[in-house]
Design a protein around this motif. Structure first.
Motif, PDB file in Angstrom:
ATOM      1  N   ARG A  81       0.814  -1.214   0.000  1.00 30.95           N
ATOM      2  CA  ARG A  81       0.000   0.000   0.000  1.00 30.95           C
ATOM      3  C   ARG A  81       0.849   1.266   0.000  1.00 30.95           C
ATOM      4  O   ARG A  81       0.336   2.358  -0.247  1.00 30.95           O
ATOM      5  CB  ARG A  81      -0.918   0.015   1.227  1.00 30.95           C
ATOM      6  N   LYS A  82       2.147   1.147   0.289  1.00 30.45           N
ATOM      7  CA  LYS A  82       3.005   2.320   0.414  1.00 30.45           C
ATOM      8  C   LYS A  82       4.123   2.294  -0.622  1.00 30.45           C
ATOM      9  O   LYS A  82       4.664   1.240  -0.940  1.00 30.45           O
ATOM     10  CB  LYS A  82       3.610   2.387   1.819  1.00 30.45           C
ATOM     11  N   ALA A  83       4.445   3.477  -1.123  1.00 32.86           N
ATOM     12  CA  ALA A  83       5.569   3.637  -2.044  1.00 32.86           C
ATOM     13  C   ALA A  83       6.474   4.738  -1.526  1.00 32.86           C
ATOM     14  O   ALA A  83       6.010   5.817  -1.142  1.00 32.86           O
ATOM     15  CB  ALA A  83       5.084   3.979  -3.451  1.00 32.86           C
ATOM     16  N   ILE A  84       7.759   4.464  -1.505  1.00 32.30           N
ATOM     17  CA  ILE A  84       8.764   5.457  -1.139  1.00 32.30           C
ATOM     18  C   ILE A  84       9.318   6.063  -2.422  1.00 32.30           C
ATOM     19  O   ILE A  84       9.776   5.336  -3.318  1.00 32.30           O
ATOM     20  CB  ILE A  84       9.889   4.813  -0.317  1.00 32.30           C
ATOM     21  N   ILE A  85       9.253   7.389  -2.523  1.00 33.35           N
ATOM     22  CA  ILE A  85       9.757   8.091  -3.704  1.00 33.35           C
ATOM     23  C   ILE A  85      10.847   9.056  -3.270  1.00 33.35           C
ATOM     24  O   ILE A  85      10.561  10.073  -2.634  1.00 33.35           O
ATOM     25  CB  ILE A  85       8.629   8.852  -4.440  1.00 33.35           C
ATOM     26  N   PRO A  86      12.103   8.751  -3.555  1.00 41.47           N
ATOM     27  CA  PRO A  86      13.192   9.673  -3.187  1.00 41.47           C
ATOM     28  C   PRO A  86      13.189  10.887  -4.113  1.00 41.47           C
ATOM     29  O   PRO A  86      13.269  10.760  -5.335  1.00 41.47           O
ATOM     30  CB  PRO A  86      14.458   8.825  -3.391  1.00 41.47           C
ATOM     31  N   ALA A 124       6.856  -0.390  -1.998  1.00 38.04           N
ATOM     32  CA  ALA A 124       7.434  -0.120  -3.315  1.00 38.04           C
ATOM     33  C   ALA A 124       8.456   0.995  -3.187  1.00 38.04           C
ATOM     34  O   ALA A 124       8.364   1.847  -2.308  1.00 38.04           O
ATOM     35  CB  ALA A 124       6.340   0.275  -4.308  1.00 38.04           C
ATOM     36  N   VAL A 125       9.435   0.981  -4.067  1.00 35.93           N
ATOM     37  CA  VAL A 125      10.344   2.106  -4.257  1.00 35.93           C
ATOM     38  C   VAL A 125      10.210   2.534  -5.710  1.00 35.93           C
ATOM     39  O   VAL A 125      10.304   1.705  -6.621  1.00 35.93           O
ATOM     40  CB  VAL A 125      11.805   1.747  -3.939  1.00 35.93           C
ATOM     41  N   ILE A 126       9.975   3.823  -5.922  1.00 37.21           N
ATOM     42  CA  ILE A 126       9.805   4.362  -7.270  1.00 37.21           C
ATOM     43  C   ILE A 126      10.793   5.508  -7.455  1.00 37.21           C
ATOM     44  O   ILE A 126      10.753   6.495  -6.714  1.00 37.21           O
ATOM     45  CB  ILE A 126       8.371   4.879  -7.502  1.00 37.21           C
ATOM     46  N   VAL A 138       3.054  -5.892  -8.226  1.00 38.03           N
ATOM     47  CA  VAL A 138       2.327  -6.089  -6.971  1.00 38.03           C
ATOM     48  C   VAL A 138       1.609  -7.438  -6.988  1.00 38.03           C
ATOM     49  O   VAL A 138       1.619  -8.188  -5.996  1.00 38.03           O
ATOM     50  CB  VAL A 138       1.335  -4.944  -6.721  1.00 38.03           C
ATOM     51  N   GLU A 139       0.997  -7.779  -8.118  1.00 34.35           N
ATOM     52  CA  GLU A 139       0.316  -9.073  -8.245  1.00 34.35           C
ATOM     53  C   GLU A 139       1.287 -10.230  -8.044  1.00 34.35           C
ATOM     54  O   GLU A 139       0.973 -11.214  -7.361  1.00 34.35           O
ATOM     55  CB  GLU A 139      -0.331  -9.192  -9.631  1.00 34.35           C
ATOM     56  N   ILE A 177      15.430  -0.789 -13.725  1.00 33.82           N
ATOM     57  CA  ILE A 177      14.713   0.407 -14.176  1.00 33.82           C
ATOM     58  C   ILE A 177      14.507   1.450 -13.085  1.00 33.82           C
ATOM     59  O   ILE A 177      14.528   2.637 -13.334  1.00 33.82           O
ATOM     60  CB  ILE A 177      13.328  -0.001 -14.744  1.00 33.82           C
ATOM     61  N   GLY A 178      14.272   1.048 -11.867  1.00 32.58           N
ATOM     62  CA  GLY A 178      13.948   2.017 -10.816  1.00 32.58           C
ATOM     63  C   GLY A 178      12.567   1.818 -10.248  1.00 32.58           C
ATOM     64  O   GLY A 178      11.927   2.761  -9.769  1.00 32.58           O
ATOM     65  N   ARG A 179      12.090   0.565 -10.290  1.00 30.85           N
ATOM     66  CA  ARG A 179      10.831   0.177  -9.672  1.00 30.85           C
ATOM     67  C   ARG A 179      11.089  -1.108  -8.897  1.00 30.85           C
ATOM     68  O   ARG A 179      11.591  -2.088  -9.446  1.00 30.85           O
ATOM     69  CB  ARG A 179       9.727  -0.072 -10.717  1.00 30.85           C
ATOM     70  N   TYR A 180      10.738  -1.092  -7.614  1.00 31.39           N
ATOM     71  CA  TYR A 180      11.018  -2.224  -6.740  1.00 31.39           C
ATOM     72  C   TYR A 180       9.801  -2.512  -5.864  1.00 31.39           C
ATOM     73  O   TYR A 180       9.130  -1.592  -5.420  1.00 31.39           O
ATOM     74  CB  TYR A 180      12.186  -1.919  -5.795  1.00 31.39           C
ATOM     75  N   ILE A 181       9.550  -3.784  -5.581  1.00 30.38           N
ATOM     76  CA  ILE A 181       8.651  -4.207  -4.514  1.00 30.38           C
ATOM     77  C   ILE A 181       9.512  -5.012  -3.554  1.00 30.38           C
ATOM     78  O   ILE A 181      10.079  -6.038  -3.925  1.00 30.38           O
ATOM     79  CB  ILE A 181       7.478  -5.068  -5.023  1.00 30.38           C
ATOM     80  N   LEU A 182       9.607  -4.541  -2.308  1.00 30.78           N
ATOM     81  CA  LEU A 182      10.581  -5.093  -1.375  1.00 30.78           C
ATOM     82  C   LEU A 182       9.933  -5.451  -0.039  1.00 30.78           C
ATOM     83  O   LEU A 182       8.979  -4.798   0.389  1.00 30.78           O
ATOM     84  CB  LEU A 182      11.707  -4.075  -1.127  1.00 30.78           C
ATOM     85  N   PRO A 183      10.479  -6.464   0.629  1.00 29.31           N
ATOM     86  CA  PRO A 183       9.986  -6.799   1.974  1.00 29.31           C
ATOM     87  C   PRO A 183      10.581  -5.861   3.013  1.00 29.31           C
ATOM     88  O   PRO A 183      11.625  -5.226   2.789  1.00 29.31           O
ATOM     89  CB  PRO A 183      10.503  -8.232   2.169  1.00 29.31           C
ATOM     90  N   TYR A 184       9.944  -5.799   4.172  1.00 29.51           N
ATOM     91  CA  TYR A 184      10.444  -4.931   5.233  1.00 29.51           C
ATOM     92  C   TYR A 184      11.861  -5.306   5.662  1.00 29.51           C
ATOM     93  O   TYR A 184      12.622  -4.442   6.139  1.00 29.51           O
ATOM     94  CB  TYR A 184       9.507  -5.003   6.449  1.00 29.51           C
ATOM     95  N   ARG A 185      12.256  -6.547   5.476  1.00 28.18           N
ATOM     96  CA  ARG A 185      13.591  -6.996   5.868  1.00 28.18           C
ATOM     97  C   ARG A 185      14.684  -6.110   5.270  1.00 28.18           C
ATOM     98  O   ARG A 185      15.750  -5.923   5.884  1.00 28.18           O
ATOM     99  CB  ARG A 185      13.793  -8.454   5.439  1.00 28.18           C
ATOM    100  N   ILE A 186      14.434  -5.510   4.106  1.00 25.96           N
ATOM    101  CA  ILE A 186      15.415  -4.616   3.488  1.00 25.96           C
ATOM    102  C   ILE A 186      15.749  -3.459   4.427  1.00 25.96           C
ATOM    103  O   ILE A 186      16.907  -3.034   4.526  1.00 25.96           O
ATOM    104  CB  ILE A 186      14.880  -4.082   2.138  1.00 25.96           C
TER     105      ILE A 186
END
Length: 284
Positions: free
Chosen positions: A5-10, A129-131, A152-153, A211-220
């Protein structure tokens, strides 16, 4: 399983590749056709079902937050003049489901550090997500696929981290982070064995660039907490992803179906404006 549900955008970078445009204007506010770059990226997140955006920002970037905030004086002026279409345009910038939060990156220490600045805004074991906003990811001209939504799917189906990639010419692999994996079909993922930063063409494990799109677990986030500096003496997100794989966590390369426009430099920004304006029906 916790949903993404959340995306981090630097957005704390200086945008040096877009100078002099970005001297006084945040690079994320540079327009691409009829809206700033950051709005395109937030719309991409919303299309993927991600409605909570965390901007990792710094001094001088308040225009980004202002863009998604209400502007009562402007809205009242438009309403008094009966300019309903423009009011609808403004309302679409920040639909009711969109939630935007900002955190500061006190000093530039790399992408991994920027991502970690948002760790306290995630719940325990919450994926995210990281975008990276420099790159626009758009569907093909004749399609409407949402590559981030597909990632995400795939996360939901496998609980495997997802890293978006696209194929680049062999002679250009030295410019990118290149993943080591069996080549997946478009719209699908394959297990990664590793990632190599800017390899020589003859040593590259594939032609698939990150590319610059990631779906990552909290462990990161837990790994980034004590991640030592890497290339450029910065805390690298790819180094933490490598450690994640070493722990046995499944990490997959997702091969995109759409198109990318690198708006972080003048040529790519001009290409995005020219291509997307024509597709939107503007006469150039």
């Amino acid at each position: 399983m916790t949903q993404v549900r959340k995306a981090i955008i630097p957005v704390a970078g200086f945008g040096t590749r877009l100078l002099p445009i970005s001297k006084a204007i945040p690079k994320e506010m540079v327009p691409v056709v009829d809206r700033p770059l950051i709005q395109h990226v937030v719309e991409e997140a919303l299309a993927a079902g991600i409605n909570e955006i965390v901007l990792v920002t710094r001094t001088g970037k308040s225009a980004i937050e202002d863009h998604f905030d209400a502007h009562a004086e402007l809205e009242d002026s438009l309403a008094s003049k009966g300019k309903d279409a423009l009011l609808e345009t403004l309302a679409a910038i920040a639909p009711p489901e969109l939630k935007i939060t900002s955190v500061r990156q006190p000093n530039a220490q790399g992408l991994g550090h920027a991502v970690f600045c948002a760790a306290h805004l995630l719940g325990k074991d919450e994926p995210f997500a990281v975008i990276l906003p420099d790159v626009l990811v758009k569907p093909q001209a004749d399609g409407n696929t949402c590559d981030l939504g597909r990632m995400v799917e795939l996360w939901d189906a496998s609980n495997a981290a997802q890293i978006m990639v696209e194929a680049v010419p062999q002679e250009d692999v030295y410019r990118y982070g290149i993943v080591d994996c069996d080549e997946p079909s478009a719209g699908e993922s394959a297990d990664m064995r590793g990632v190599v930063e800017k390899p020589k063409p003859e040593e590259a494990p594939s032609r698939l660039s990150v590319i610059g799109r990631y779906i990552l677990p909290y462990r990161i986030m837990e790994l980034l907490r004590d991640q030592p500096p890497g290339a450029g003496n910065e805390i690298q997100l790819t180094d933490a992803i490598d450690r994640l794989m070493q722990e046995g966590q499944q990490v997959q390369a997702f091969r995109m179906q759409g198109r990318t426009f690198d708006c972080g430099h003048i040529e790519g920004w001009l290409q995005a404006n020219n291509t997307l304006a024509r597709e939107a029906g503007y006469n150039l």
